[in-house]
Motif scaffolding. Sequence first.
Motif, PDB file in Angstrom:
ATOM      1  N   MET A   1       0.772  -1.207   0.183  1.00  0.00           N
ATOM      2  CA  MET A   1      -0.373  -0.039  -0.041  1.00  0.00           C
ATOM      3  C   MET A   1       1.394   1.453  -0.387  1.00  0.00           C
ATOM      4  N   THR A   2       1.026   2.012  -0.945  1.00  0.00           N
ATOM      5  CA  THR A   2       1.436   3.367  -0.995  1.00  0.00           C
ATOM      6  C   THR A   2       0.029   4.535  -0.955  1.00  0.00           C
ATOM      7  N   ASP A   3       0.319   5.065  -0.772  1.00  0.00           N
ATOM      8  CA  ASP A   3       0.315   6.405  -0.103  1.00  0.00           C
ATOM      9  C   ASP A   3       0.551   8.014  -0.638  1.00  0.00           C
ATOM     10  N   GLN A  44       0.439   9.876   7.961  1.00  0.00           N
ATOM     11  CA  GLN A  44       0.981   8.804   6.946  1.00  0.00           C
ATOM     12  C   GLN A  44       1.979  10.093   6.510  1.00  0.00           C
ATOM     13  N   PRO A 128       5.488   6.801   0.783  1.00  0.00           N
ATOM     14  CA  PRO A 128       4.541   7.777   0.786  1.00  0.00           C
ATOM     15  C   PRO A 128       5.331   8.826  -0.290  1.00  0.00           C
ATOM     16  N   HIS A 163      -5.679  13.176  -2.207  1.00  0.00           N
ATOM     17  CA  HIS A 163      -4.870  11.896  -1.025  1.00  0.00           C
ATOM     18  C   HIS A 163      -5.349  10.586  -1.950  1.00  0.00           C
ATOM     19  N   ARG A 165      -4.344   6.544  -2.942  1.00  0.00           N
ATOM     20  CA  ARG A 165      -4.302   5.173  -2.590  1.00  0.00           C
ATOM     21  C   ARG A 165      -3.727   4.746  -2.732  1.00  0.00           C
ATOM     22  N   ASP A 167      -3.009   0.381  -3.769  1.00  0.00           N
ATOM     23  CA  ASP A 167      -3.137  -0.851  -3.022  1.00  0.00           C
ATOM     24  C   ASP A 167      -3.489  -2.394  -3.705  1.00  0.00           C
ATOM     25  N   MET A 174      -8.554   8.488  -1.331  1.00  0.00           N
ATOM     26  CA  MET A 174      -8.801   8.607   0.498  1.00  0.00           C
ATOM     27  C   MET A 174      -9.337   9.550   0.846  1.00  0.00           C
TER      28      MET A 174
END
Length: 185
Positions: A1-3, A44, A128, A163, A165, A167, A174
Amino acid sequence: MTDIWLVRHGEAAAGFGEETDPGLSVLGRQQAEHAAALLAEQEQVGGEASLLSSPKLRAIQTGEPFATAIGAQLQIDARFIELPSPSALAVRQDWIMQVLRSQWSELPGAVQAWRQDIVAAIDAMNRPTVVFTHFLVINAVAARISGEDTVMQCVPANGSVHHLRIDAGRWHWMTRGEMLQSVVN
């Protein structure tokens, strides 16, 4: 998972058809400070986040307050530059208005390659990342998420923070930043 956080640059000191690389206006600098405050609220993001910026001055100046606040280096990444456009200022405003009414699939090969580079860059992110960028970069990401071909997916406000995300290869929003009825600058 990357934000990932996409930040639209603050208001430019000159319009799209007036100058190719303007810095921020006074209001744009205030918007950059506000974006930095919004990013600071995101737990985050932290000190481990990568900070990337389009090479355009207005994007760099938007990223500087946050980079300074967290003591991080802002890295220039040309993949997040604004849409390739005509260099002749006299035709730029009409050209961008036509682009905004178009479908991605109708645009020239250079635009297709630009969009593919953005998608590939984001897909490759594994930590992130905050990206200080442009109106149509955010729209290219929005089109990737929606699966729709329309260029204008949204109207992100200057200094807005979005934002994203990723995944297991799936992209989703988000939170979305502020949207306005705005000119592209």
